[in-house]
Scaffold this motif. Structure first.
Motif, PDB file in Angstrom:
ATOM      1  N   PHE A 523       0.760  -1.103   0.043  1.00  0.00           N
ATOM      2  CA  PHE A 523       0.025  -0.093   0.045  1.00  0.00           C
ATOM      3  C   PHE A 523       0.852   1.450  -0.025  1.00  0.00           C
ATOM      4  N   HIS A 526       3.429   2.686   2.811  1.00  0.00           N
ATOM      5  CA  HIS A 526       4.000   1.724   3.810  1.00  0.00           C
ATOM      6  C   HIS A 526       5.447   1.304   3.858  1.00  0.00           C
ATOM      7  N   GLY A 577       2.181   1.767  -5.685  1.00  0.00           N
ATOM      8  CA  GLY A 577       1.739   1.175  -4.535  1.00  0.00           C
ATOM      9  C   GLY A 577       0.103   1.231  -4.595  1.00  0.00           C
ATOM     10  N   PHE A 578      -0.462   0.178  -3.829  1.00  0.00           N
ATOM     11  CA  PHE A 578      -1.822   0.132  -3.764  1.00  0.00           C
ATOM     12  C   PHE A 578      -2.373   1.242  -3.123  1.00  0.00           C
ATOM     13  N   ALA A 579      -3.844   1.643  -3.421  1.00  0.00           N
ATOM     14  CA  ALA A 579      -4.649   2.561  -2.763  1.00  0.00           C
ATOM     15  C   ALA A 579      -5.868   1.541  -2.014  1.00  0.00           C
ATOM     16  N   LYS A 580      -6.329   0.485  -2.784  1.00  0.00           N
ATOM     17  CA  LYS A 580      -7.207  -0.166  -2.089  1.00  0.00           C
ATOM     18  C   LYS A 580      -7.069  -1.640  -2.398  1.00  0.00           C
ATOM     19  N   LEU A 581      -6.288  -2.299  -3.211  1.00  0.00           N
ATOM     20  CA  LEU A 581      -5.948  -3.646  -3.797  1.00  0.00           C
ATOM     21  C   LEU A 581      -7.378  -4.204  -4.027  1.00  0.00           C
ATOM     22  N   GLU A 585      -7.888  -1.807  -9.308  1.00  0.00           N
ATOM     23  CA  GLU A 585      -6.325  -1.802  -9.374  1.00  0.00           C
ATOM     24  C   GLU A 585      -5.801  -3.110  -9.589  1.00  0.00           C
ATOM     25  N   TYR A 634       4.406  -4.248   4.246  1.00  0.00           N
ATOM     26  CA  TYR A 634       3.240  -3.722   4.768  1.00  0.00           C
ATOM     27  C   TYR A 634       3.814  -3.258   6.161  1.00  0.00           C
ATOM     28  N   GLN A 638      -0.160  -0.637  10.743  1.00  0.00           N
ATOM     29  CA  GLN A 638      -1.199  -0.725  10.283  1.00  0.00           C
ATOM     30  C   GLN A 638      -1.780  -2.035  10.639  1.00  0.00           C
ATOM     31  N   GLU A 643      -8.921  -5.065   4.070  1.00  0.00           N
ATOM     32  CA  GLU A 643      -8.140  -5.563   2.987  1.00  0.00           C
ATOM     33  C   GLU A 643      -7.497  -7.009   3.227  1.00  0.00           C
TER      34      GLU A 643
END
Length: 751
Positions: A523, A526, A577-581, A585, A634, A638, A643
C-alpha cells in the motif's frame, strides 16, 4: 471594442448632388471602424420645419438650423455619438434634406432620399406641423412611396418562409412629431393620448362610399402596414414670434415650459426605447456591417429591387460567419498552445474539450443564411483537426528542445568522466550505473518537460548502452586477469560482513535466468521506497541517498514502476503502491508482477480493455530472462482489516504465477514489541515474514542490527531463488502462462 470617433459636427453620409445620391466614402470609413451595435435614428419632413433642432437636443448640438428659406440639409447627414442610455452602443443620428424644396422640383428625388432613410433606420421621426390631417398623412405616404414598394416586394419574395425576426431589417419604428400643435387632444369630447390621437388618424374612414374615401383608406392602410410600430408626440409653440433659426440659442427658461417638457419626454423615449438596428435573420447592425450595406441600401431604392439587398446580406453573412470561424480557430489554437501536456492521451482529452468549446462559441454567433450551420460545423471540425496536428507538432518540437537541453545539462559530468576513462577501472561499472541513475532521477524531477520526455530519456539511455557494454567488458577482462577475490563461505548468517559479501558476489547459475527481479508490492506510504533505499545502503555502503523518493505516512509518491540495480545480477523494483487493492487496481498490479509493464514507466489504474490487450500482445512477443520474486511491504503500525481478504488472494495468486512463496517485510516495527501482524501472515501460510526498520533521510545512522535485518531478507530471497533454479523452469512457458492469465483477466476486472 474600438472607441467611437469624436464627432463635433455631422458629416455627409449620402451626397445628393444634381439628384444623383451616392455614398460619401469618408463617412463610410468612419462607420467601418465602429464595431459596436448601432441605434440608427433618422428624421424626415418638410424643409424649414425644425428637424435639425430635435436632432440637436438628442446629440448636444452640431446640426445646422439654417437661416434662410432654402433647404439647408442636402442629402443625408450623419452624427455618431456614444449612446447616452445603452452602454457599448453607438447612436447614429441621420438628418435628411427637407421635402418640398421648390428649387429641386423633383419629387422622385425626395422619395428616394426619404425611403433610404427609412430603410436604414431603427426609428424614423416624421416631423410635421399643426395637426395629423389627411394632408399630413398623404405627404408621409407620398414621400415614402419607394420604401412601400420595396417592402411589399420583399414580403412577396420571402413568401411563407419569413420567420419571427427575419424581416426586422424592413421594419422601422415610426415616431410622428407634430410641431406647433394647437388642438386639444380629444376625440368626440373624450381626452386621449398622443398615441391614441395618431392611431385614430390612421384608421379607415367608414363607411366607405366614394372613390375618394377608398383612396384615403388605402393610403392609411399602407402606412399602417409599412410602420407596424408607431409612436406620437405633440409639441406646443416654443415661443410666440420665435425665429426657428435661433431656437437653439434661446435659453430653456425663456421657452414655454410645456414645450420644454414635451421635448424632454421625446428625447427620453428616443434614447430609452428605440432598439438597435436589426438586419436580416435578427443580426444586430454594427458600424462595420452598416457600412458594408450602405451601397446596397442605395442601389435598392434606385433600382427598386429588393434582391440587391438579399444578395448583399448573403455575402455579408458569409463574411461574418467566416470571421467567426477564424475567431473560433484562433481561440482553439491559443488555448491548446498554452497547455503543458505530458502525453498524447492528455493532449487528445484537452483537444476534445477545446474543440467542443470552439463549436459552442461559433454556434452562439452563427448567422443563419443559405449555407447551413451543419456545413459550417463540418468545415470548422476539419480546420480544427488541421490546427490540432500543427499544435501537436509544435508541442513535440518544443518538448524535444527542452528535454534535450535538460539531458545535455545533466550529463555533462558523465560525459567528462567517459572522456577521461574514469569508469574503466575496478568498480567503474557500478559507479557508471549509479551516475546514470542519478541523472535519470534528476531528469524525472524536472517539471514541464512535455510530451517527449520519455522518448528523449530512452534515446539517452540507448546511447549509453554501448558505453556501458564496453565498461562492463573491460571490467570483466580486468577481473579475469586480476587475482580472484576470496569469497568467505557463509558460516554465520548473523554476520553482516559475510551477508554483504555473499550478496555482492552472488552469481546466477548457468541457465536461462540472467537477472533477479525483487518485486516490491504494498500500500502507498507503507515504506516500499524507503526499503529500496535501505537495501542499496546496506549492500553498497557509502553515504545514504534517497534514490527511490522517500514518501511520508500520508501516502506514497511512486506513480510509476521503477527499477534500481542492486548488483550486476539483482534489480529491486519499486512498483506503484496500492490504494485499495480492489478490482479497480487488481489488473495493473498483476501486470507489474508478471513483468508486463516496462520499468520506469507511469502506471495507470484505469486503462481501457483495448489498452490492456494491446500491452499484453506487445509484451508477449518479447523474450525474458528474469526470475521474479514477490515481496509484500506492509507497515507494522497498520492493522489488517477489510483488506485482509484481498491480500490473501494476492499472495496466493503471486505464488502460483512466480512459483515462489512471497516474502513479507513488516516495516516501521521499532515500536512494536510483539507483532500479532506477523502471526496473521504466518497463519496465511507465509513462511518468510520479517520485522525491520528502514533507514530514512531523518534517521540514516548506520546500525549493525538494521543492516543485518535488511541483509537477511536479501540473503533469504537469494536462497529461495537457488531453490527455484532446481525446478528447471521453462521461462517461455511461464511467460505464456502470465500473458494468458492477464488476457483472461483484462475484461473481467472492473474499471
Amino acid at each position: 471594442m474600438a472607441p467611437i470617433p469624436t464627432m463635433s459636427k455631422p458629416i455627409c453620409l449620402i451626397e445628393n448632388s444634381g439628384g444623383k445620391p451616392c455614398v460619401n466614402e469618408e463617412a463610410k470609413k468612419v462607420l467601418e471602424n465602429i464595431l459596436q451595435p448601432l441605434v440608427v435614428v433618422s428624421i424626415v419632413g418638410q424643409y424649414r420645419s425644425g428637424k435639425s433642432y430635435l436632432l440637436n437636443k438628442l446629440s448636444k448640438g452640431g446640426f445646422s438650423l439654417g437661416h434662410t428659406l432654402n433647404a439647408n440639409t442636402k442629402g443625408i447627414w450623419m452624427k455618431c455619438i456614444p449612446h447616452p442610455k445603452k452602454s457599448d452602443h453607438t447612436l447614429i443620428l441621420l438628418d435628411t434634406e427637407g421635402v418640398g424644396d421648390v428649387e429641386k422640383g423633383n419629387l422622385q428625388n425626395d422619395d428616394m432620399i426619404l425611403s433610404l432613410a427609412v430603410l436604414m433606420s431603427s426609428a424614423v421621426i416624421y416631423n410635421s406641423k399643426a395637426a395629423i390631417n389627411q394632408d399630413a398623412v398623404k405627404k408621409l405616404h407620398t414621400m415614402t412611396g419607394t420604401y412601400q414598394f420595396i417592402s411589399e416586394k420583399a414580403s412577396k419574395q420571402n413568401g411563407q418562409d419569413v420567420q419571427a425576426g427575419d424581416d426586422d431589417h424592413m421594419s422601422s419604428l415610426l415616431v410622428w412629431a407634430v410641431r406647433d400643435f394647437t388642438l386639444k387632444l380629444e376625440i368626440n369630447g373624450r381626452p386621449v393620448t398622443a398615441d391614441e390621437y395618431l392611431e385614430n388618424s390612421l384608421q379607415d374612414i367608414t363607411p366607405v362610399k366614394t372613390p375618394r374615401t377608398q383612396e384615403q383608406n388605402k393610403v392609411r392602410k399602407t402606412i399602417r402596414k409599412c410602420f407596424p410600430k408607431r409612436k406620437c408626440f405633440v409639441f406646443d409653440f416654443p415661443l410666440s414670434d420665435l425665429d426657428m433659426s435661433t431656437l437653439d440659442q434661446v435659453s430653456e427658461t425663456k421657452l414655454q415650459p410645456r414645450f420644454v417638457e414635451q421635448t424632454k419626454d421625446f428625447c427620453e423615449f428616443i434614447l430609452q426605447e428605440v432598439p438597435p438596428k436589426r438586419l436580416r435573420g435578427g443580426m444586430t447592425a454594427t458600424g462595420s456591417r452598416f457600412a458594408h450595406l450602405l451601397q446596397s441600401y442605395l442601389d435598392v431604392v434606385k433600382e427598386k429591387d429588393f434582391a440587391i439587398l438579399t444578395s448583399s446580406f448573403s455575402n455579408m453573412f458569409i463574411t461574418e460567419n467566416g470571421k467567426m470561424m477564424d475567431k473560433s480557430i484562433e481561440v482553439y489554437e491559443a488555448k491548446m498552445s498554452s497547455q503543458n501536456v505530458k502525453s498524447r492521451e492528455e493532449f487528445e482529452q484537452i483537444h476534445k474539450a477545446t474543440e467542443e468549446e470552439a463549436k459552442l462559441e461559433f454556434n452562439k454567433l452563427y448567422v443563419k443564411h443559405e449555407k447551413s450551420q451543419d456545413e459550417y460545423q463540418a468545415e470548422l471540425k476539419a480546420e480544427l483537426l488541421k490546427k490540432k496536428d500543427e499544435v501537436w507538432k509544435t508541442c513535440e518540437e518544443s518538448s524535444l528542445q527542452r528535454c534535450n537541453a535538460i539531458i545535455e545539462q545533466l550529463k555533462s559530468t558523465l560525459d567528462q568522466n567517459i572522456k577521461e576513462n574514469k569508469y574503466h577501472t575496478h568498480g567503474g561499472l557500478k559507479t557508471f550505473i549509479n551516475d546514470k541513475n542519478v541523472i535519470i532521477e534528476e531528469y524525472k524531477q524536472k517539471q514541464d518537460k512535455g510530451v517527449k520526455a520519455e522518448h528523449v530519456l530512452q534515446i539517452f539511455l540507448s546511447s549509453l548502452e554501448p558505453i556501458e557494454e564496453i565498461i562492463s567488458k573491460a571490467e570483466k577482462e580486468e577481473e579475469i586477469s586480476a587475482p580472484k577475490p576470496k569469497i568467505l563461505k557463509m558460516t554465520d548468517r548473523n554476520d553482516p560482513t559475510q551477508l554483504t559479501q555473499y550478496i555482492q558476489s552472488y552469481q546466477l547459475p548457468p541457465g536461462p535466468f540472467k537477472r533477479i527481479l525483487i518485486q516490491l508490492f504494498g500500500f502507498a506510504g507503507h515504506g516500499k521506497s524507503s526499503f529500496v533505499n535501505s537495501c542499496i545502503y546496506a549492500v553498497n555502503g557509502g553515504n545514504f541517498n534517497d534514490y527511490a523518493g522517500e514518501a511520508t505516512s500520508q501516502g506514497g509518491k511512486t506513480l510509476d514502476r521503477r527499477g534500481y540495480q542492486l548488483t550486476n545480477n539483482i534489480t529491486i523494483v519499486d512498483n506503484r503502491g496500492f490504494a485499495k487493492l480492489d478490482s479497480t487496481e487488481e489488473w495493473e498490479i498483476y501486470a507489474q508482477l508478471c513483468n508486463c509493464v516496462p520499468l520506469n514507466e507511469m502506471v495507470s489504474w484505469n486503462k481501457s480493455l483495448e489498452e490492456r490487450l494491446d500491452l499484453v500482445t506487445q509484451r508477449a512477443l518479447e523474450e525474458t530472462s528474469d526470475v521474479v520474486v514477490p515481496v509484500l511491504i506492509y507497515s507494522s503500525q497498520q492493522s489488517l482489516g477489510e483488506e485482509l481478504k484481498n491480500i490473501r488472494e494476492f499472495l496466493k495468486q503471486a505464488q502460483i504465477l512466480t512459483r515462489i512463496l512471497p516474502f513479507i517485510v513488516l516495516t516501521k516495527s521499532k515500536m512494536v514489541k510483539q507483532s500479532t501482524l506477523k502471526d496473521k501472515f504466518l497463519q496465511m501460510g507465509m513462511e518468510n515474514v520479517y520485522c525491520i526498520e528502514n533507514y530514512l533521510q531523518s534517521d540514516h545512522l548506520s546500525l549493525l542490527t538494521k543492516h543485518r535485518n535488511i541483509l537477511t531478507v536479501l540473503y533469504d530471497i537469494l536462497d529461495a531463488v537457488n531453490f527455484h533454479m532446481m525446478t528447471k523452469s521453462n521461462l517461455q512457458n511461464q511467460r505464456r502462462e502470465w500473458m494468458s492469465f492477464l488476457m483472461k483477466r483484462a475484461g473481467s476486472i472492473q474499471r
